[in-house]
Design a protein around this motif. Structure first.
Motif, PDB file in Angstrom:
ATOM      1  N   SER A 232       9.172  -6.398 -22.004  1.00 42.39           N
ATOM      2  CA  SER A 232       9.887  -5.113 -22.012  1.00 42.39           C
ATOM      3  C   SER A 232      10.322  -4.896 -20.866  1.00 42.39           C
ATOM      4  N   SER A 233      11.184  -4.042 -20.543  1.00 46.86           N
ATOM      5  CA  SER A 233      11.801  -3.531 -19.330  1.00 46.86           C
ATOM      6  C   SER A 233      12.472  -2.001 -19.394  1.00 46.86           C
ATOM      7  N   ALA A 234      12.444  -1.281 -18.288  1.00 47.37           N
ATOM      8  CA  ALA A 234      12.994  -0.096 -18.283  1.00 47.37           C
ATOM      9  C   ALA A 234      13.601   0.114 -16.620  1.00 47.37           C
ATOM     10  N   LEU A 235      14.365   1.095 -16.775  1.00 48.61           N
ATOM     11  CA  LEU A 235      15.060   1.375 -15.503  1.00 48.61           C
ATOM     12  C   LEU A 235      14.616   2.618 -14.971  1.00 48.61           C
ATOM     13  N   SER A 236      14.308   2.590 -13.733  1.00 53.14           N
ATOM     14  CA  SER A 236      13.718   3.834 -13.172  1.00 53.14           C
ATOM     15  C   SER A 236      14.843   5.046 -12.873  1.00 53.14           C
ATOM     16  N   ILE A 237      14.691   6.130 -13.794  1.00 53.32           N
ATOM     17  CA  ILE A 237      15.638   7.092 -13.779  1.00 53.32           C
ATOM     18  C   ILE A 237      15.035   8.574 -13.427  1.00 53.32           C
ATOM     19  N   PRO A 238      15.936   9.594 -13.119  1.00 50.15           N
ATOM     20  CA  PRO A 238      15.297  10.942 -12.974  1.00 50.15           C
ATOM     21  C   PRO A 238      15.054  11.402 -14.166  1.00 50.15           C
ATOM     22  N   PRO A 239      13.870  12.241 -14.065  1.00 50.57           N
ATOM     23  CA  PRO A 239      13.003  12.641 -12.858  1.00 50.57           C
ATOM     24  C   PRO A 239      12.001  11.696 -12.445  1.00 50.57           C
ATOM     25  N   PHE A 240      11.764  10.702 -13.024  1.00 54.36           N
ATOM     26  CA  PHE A 240      10.676   9.665 -12.899  1.00 54.36           C
ATOM     27  C   PHE A 240      10.906   8.992 -11.554  1.00 54.36           C
ATOM     28  N   SER A 241      12.347   8.719 -11.202  1.00 58.74           N
ATOM     29  CA  SER A 241      12.542   8.189 -10.027  1.00 58.74           C
ATOM     30  C   SER A 241      12.400   8.842  -8.612  1.00 58.74           C
ATOM     31  N   SER A 242      12.259  10.205  -8.938  1.00 60.36           N
ATOM     32  CA  SER A 242      12.046  10.993  -7.663  1.00 60.36           C
ATOM     33  C   SER A 242      10.502  10.917  -7.095  1.00 60.36           C
ATOM     34  N   ARG A 243      10.528  11.293  -5.625  1.00 57.39           N
ATOM     35  CA  ARG A 243       9.470  10.957  -4.943  1.00 57.39           C
ATOM     36  C   ARG A 243       8.135  11.816  -5.780  1.00 57.39           C
ATOM     37  N   LEU A 244       8.398  13.024  -6.213  1.00 60.76           N
ATOM     38  CA  LEU A 244       7.369  13.934  -6.628  1.00 60.76           C
ATOM     39  C   LEU A 244       6.828  13.098  -7.904  1.00 60.76           C
ATOM     40  N   HIS A 245       7.680  12.939  -9.060  1.00 63.74           N
ATOM     41  CA  HIS A 245       7.205  12.169 -10.058  1.00 63.74           C
ATOM     42  C   HIS A 245       6.253  10.755  -9.835  1.00 63.74           C
ATOM     43  N   LYS A 246       6.925  10.104  -8.849  1.00 63.99           N
ATOM     44  CA  LYS A 246       6.469   8.832  -8.457  1.00 63.99           C
ATOM     45  C   LYS A 246       5.008   9.005  -8.114  1.00 63.99           C
ATOM     46  N   ALA A 247       4.872  10.092  -7.096  1.00 61.42           N
ATOM     47  CA  ALA A 247       3.477  10.281  -6.468  1.00 61.42           C
ATOM     48  C   ALA A 247       2.705  10.916  -7.679  1.00 61.42           C
ATOM     49  N   VAL A 248       3.050  11.620  -8.680  1.00 61.44           N
ATOM     50  CA  VAL A 248       2.320  12.159  -9.806  1.00 61.44           C
ATOM     51  C   VAL A 248       1.703  11.150 -10.670  1.00 61.44           C
ATOM     52  N   ALA A 249       2.605  10.173 -10.997  1.00 58.59           N
ATOM     53  CA  ALA A 249       2.230   8.979 -11.917  1.00 58.59           C
ATOM     54  C   ALA A 249       1.328   8.072 -11.172  1.00 58.59           C
ATOM     55  N   ALA A 250       1.348   7.953  -9.918  1.00 64.07           N
ATOM     56  CA  ALA A 250       0.321   7.126  -9.142  1.00 64.07           C
ATOM     57  C   ALA A 250      -0.944   7.676  -8.906  1.00 64.07           C
ATOM     58  N   LEU A 251      -1.018   9.014  -9.262  1.00 67.81           N
ATOM     59  CA  LEU A 251      -2.310   9.812  -9.263  1.00 67.81           C
ATOM     60  C   LEU A 251      -2.740  10.086 -10.576  1.00 67.81           C
ATOM     61  N   GLU A 252      -2.208   9.538 -11.584  1.00 64.89           N
ATOM     62  CA  GLU A 252      -2.585  10.115 -13.121  1.00 64.89           C
ATOM     63  C   GLU A 252      -4.248  10.033 -13.164  1.00 64.89           C
ATOM     64  N   GLU A 253      -4.907   9.151 -12.797  1.00 61.85           N
ATOM     65  CA  GLU A 253      -6.412   9.005 -13.288  1.00 61.85           C
ATOM     66  C   GLU A 253      -7.084  10.343 -12.361  1.00 61.85           C
ATOM     67  N   ARG A 254      -6.589  10.573 -10.989  1.00 60.43           N
ATOM     68  CA  ARG A 254      -7.273  11.664 -10.451  1.00 60.43           C
ATOM     69  C   ARG A 254      -6.865  13.055 -10.833  1.00 60.43           C
ATOM     70  N   LEU A 255      -5.546  13.134 -11.365  1.00 60.07           N
ATOM     71  CA  LEU A 255      -5.182  14.146 -12.120  1.00 60.07           C
ATOM     72  C   LEU A 255      -5.574  14.735 -13.620  1.00 60.07           C
TER      73      LEU A 255
END
Length: 592
Positions: A232-255
């Motif tokens: 399966s594939s997906a394109l990175s699109i707003p808002p997930f392609s923003s720096r903020l959402h990328k950072a939040v996604a990377a810290l999902e376990e800690r958050l």
């Protein structure tokens, strides 16, 4: 552990994923399960949309060495098959029948003073559920010949001529003097000679097996249908392609334990805990956390419509690092049919491997929805021990593309005209296609409609023309079709793009062709080429349902594309939907 070969990381989520057989210079191996990978050498991919759809906690890249100077293997693999044949005396046997060279790891036969090196057998057996095993040589040659009780191991694979035909290969047991042509193993009536599937899964380690009642099929080790990746594939699109959402996604376990804005404020004050979010205001972070938590989970999540909206809305350029678009003027000669032309200057695609199938091509998610009972899930072989793993392997590719949207009102008028005739034939052929392959037992068939066939055919025409104009090879281009009607989610567009795993992406040659004067020429020339095919009138006369095909006027000379470029296995194609052909002038969408 010894290094025996090299492989590109992109191949590990496609052609040579876990469970596939790979021929190396010294031996043949089956790529081990992703669960055996060294996760310390893998990198996280932050794509919340794709992870939530696949219901996994993490998507990781394949393991890579820390530097080019790092020695030693990074990717586990198991030797397979375990039966060998001597090229000189034609002796068949497992490793204990030969002598191993401890330095090279190769096996040798002692039939003469030269001690020739033996090679893995070219033949294996597999079943429709993805299980894989060595060819049952002993059973095959003895079954039905009254010699089942033979205890000898003196087996040979004799070649009676130089033609290379299967009928010239004869398996012989010299202990009891019985023999059988290998051609019988590949006949439908001869499959009973192979016995029942033992459920072996060698990519999960030696001795790993499950119960299985499927018939075995004799196959060549390097056959194209021995491994079909399911990805399966997906394109990175707003808002997930923003720096903020990328950072939040990377810290999902800690958050995960953040239950309110006040808790988040306190944690962000302790910079040692969430220092990655130091550049953002707590209110923005809390909003992003809630947005991602409320995002739909599971297969019901739609990947395409949000991408459609994002491309049409465009990028504002403020905080986007992997998504950039530019609106182009629609060519004057195509304004009756084309509504938007958008150059996608930067895109990021995440592709994730879910499993694989053998023998039969994997059903396409565009047309078939898995019922997802345990029996249904078994139709797709897992790359690990579990059908629902906690993480999956994937890669990120960066590139560029051209997006074209058609006038929805024109498409609706065309659908009303074509749907009751050729559309019904294509839908009927699709239903029969599913029944013939017994797909209805495990899937809910969904005919994508003539709108999809129109856009799919146009995408293939454009890819062929873009290859001539851009210099990209056909295999380096891919399509993404946006075709839907109803539920206030009408879509009628396509994206032709190229992407590479390189961090810099592609070279920009495709986006240049999105300029008004260039895309006008490409559309015009592509459609002109579609009027006639070198295989006409046979190609133009072809109808859906003929010879079991789902295509109309489409063949390798005019519309069919490489499998890596097409999202739907070269199905639902018909150039008579685009322009008049020599056999059908009534269904054309474009009149140029």
């Amino acid at each position: 552990m010894k290094s025996v070969g090299e492989i590109r990381t992109s191949q590990l989520v496609s052609t040579f994923g876990p469970g596939s057989i790979m021929d190396l210079p010294e031996l043949s191996v089956v790529i081990a399960s992703h669960e055996t990978w060294d996760q310390g050498r893998c990198k996280d991919i932050t794509d919340p949309r794709l992870a939530k759809k696949l219901q996994v906690k993490r998507i990781l890249t394949p393991p890579v060495p820390e530097s080019y100077q790092t020695s030693g293997p990074t990717l586990p693999a198991y030797r397979f098959p375990l039966w060998f044949v001597c090229p000189e005396c034609r002796k068949l046997g497992q490793e204990n029948r030969f002598v191993r060279n401890l330095e090279t790891g190769a096996y040798h036969c002692t039939c003469n003073d030269k001690k020739p090196r033996v090679f893995p057998s070219r033949f294996v057996v597999a079943c429709p559920r993805g299980h894989l095993d060595d060819f049952p040589w002993f059973r095959f040659v003895h079954a039905g010949q009254g010699k089942e009780g033979c205890k000898g191991t003196d087996m040979y694979l004799e070649d009676n001529s130089n033609s290379g035909a299967l009928s010239d290969l004869v398996v012989k047991c010299r202990h009891c003097n019985v023999s059988r042509s290998l051609e019988e193993a590949f006949r439908r009536e001869g499959r009973g000679l192979l016995g029942d599937c033992k459920g072996n899964r060698p990519w999960l380690g030696q001795g790993n097996r499950v119960d299985c009642d499927q018939p075995l099929r004799a196959m060549l080790r390097g056959a194209s249908n021995i491994y079909f990746p399911v990805a399966s594939s997906a394109l990175s699109i707003p808002p997930f392609s923003s720096r903020l959402h990328k950072a939040v996604a990377a810290l999902e376990e800690r958050l995960a334990d953040v239950t309110s804005l006040e808790v988040l404020r306190q944690l962000m004050k302790m910079r040692s805990l969430l220092h990655e979010l130091g550049d953002f205001a707590p209110d923005e972070v809390w909003e992003a956390i809630q947005f991602q938590r409320n995002y739909r989970l599971g297969p019901e999540q739609d990947l395409l419509y949000p991408e459609w909206q994002a491309i049409l809305d465009g990028s504002d350029g403020s905080d986007e690092t992997d998504f950039e678009t530019e609106e182009m003027a629609v060519p004057g000669s195509f304004r009756s049919w084309v509504s938007r032309v958008i150059a996608v200057r930067r895109l990021l695609e995440t592709r994730c491997l879910q499993g694989f199938t053998r023998i039969d091509q994997p059903p396409d998610p565009i047309t078939l929805i898995l019922k997802e009972t345990e029996e249904d899930l078994s139709r797709i072989s897992p790359i690990g021990k579990n059908y629902r793993p906690s993480w999956l392997p994937g890669i990120e590719t960066r590139g560029e593309g051209i997006f074209i949207a058609l006038e929805d009102e024109k498409v609706r008028e065309w659908e009303a005209r074509v749907g009751i005739t050729s559309g019904k034939k294509m839908e009927s052929a699709f239903r029969q296609y599913c029944e013939d392959r017994e797909l209805t037992k495990h899937y809910v068939p969904h005919f994508p409609g003539v709108r999809y066939a129109l856009l799919h055919s146009l995408a293939h025409v454009l890819m062929r023309q873009l290859c001539l104009e851009s210099g990209y090879s056909h295999t380096s281009l891919r399509e993404r079709i946006y075709a839907r009607r109803g539920n206030n989610q009408d879509m009628a567009g396509l994206l032709i793009y190229t992407a590479t795993p390189d961090s810099e992406g592609s070279l920009g040659g495709l986006v240049e062709l999105a300029k008004t004067e260039r895309i006008e020429s490409i559309l015009w020339n592509g459609l002109q080429e579609a009027f006639l095919c070198s295989a006409d009138p046979l190609c133009a006369e072809h109808k859906p349902g003929m010879t079991g095909s789902l295509n109309g006027a489409a063949c390798h000379a005019c519309l069919l594309a490489p499998e890596t470029s097409c999202e739907n296995s070269n199905l639902f194609l018909d150039r008579s939907f685009l322009v008049p052909t020599v056999s059908n002038k009534d269904f054309a969408f474009f009149h140029i």
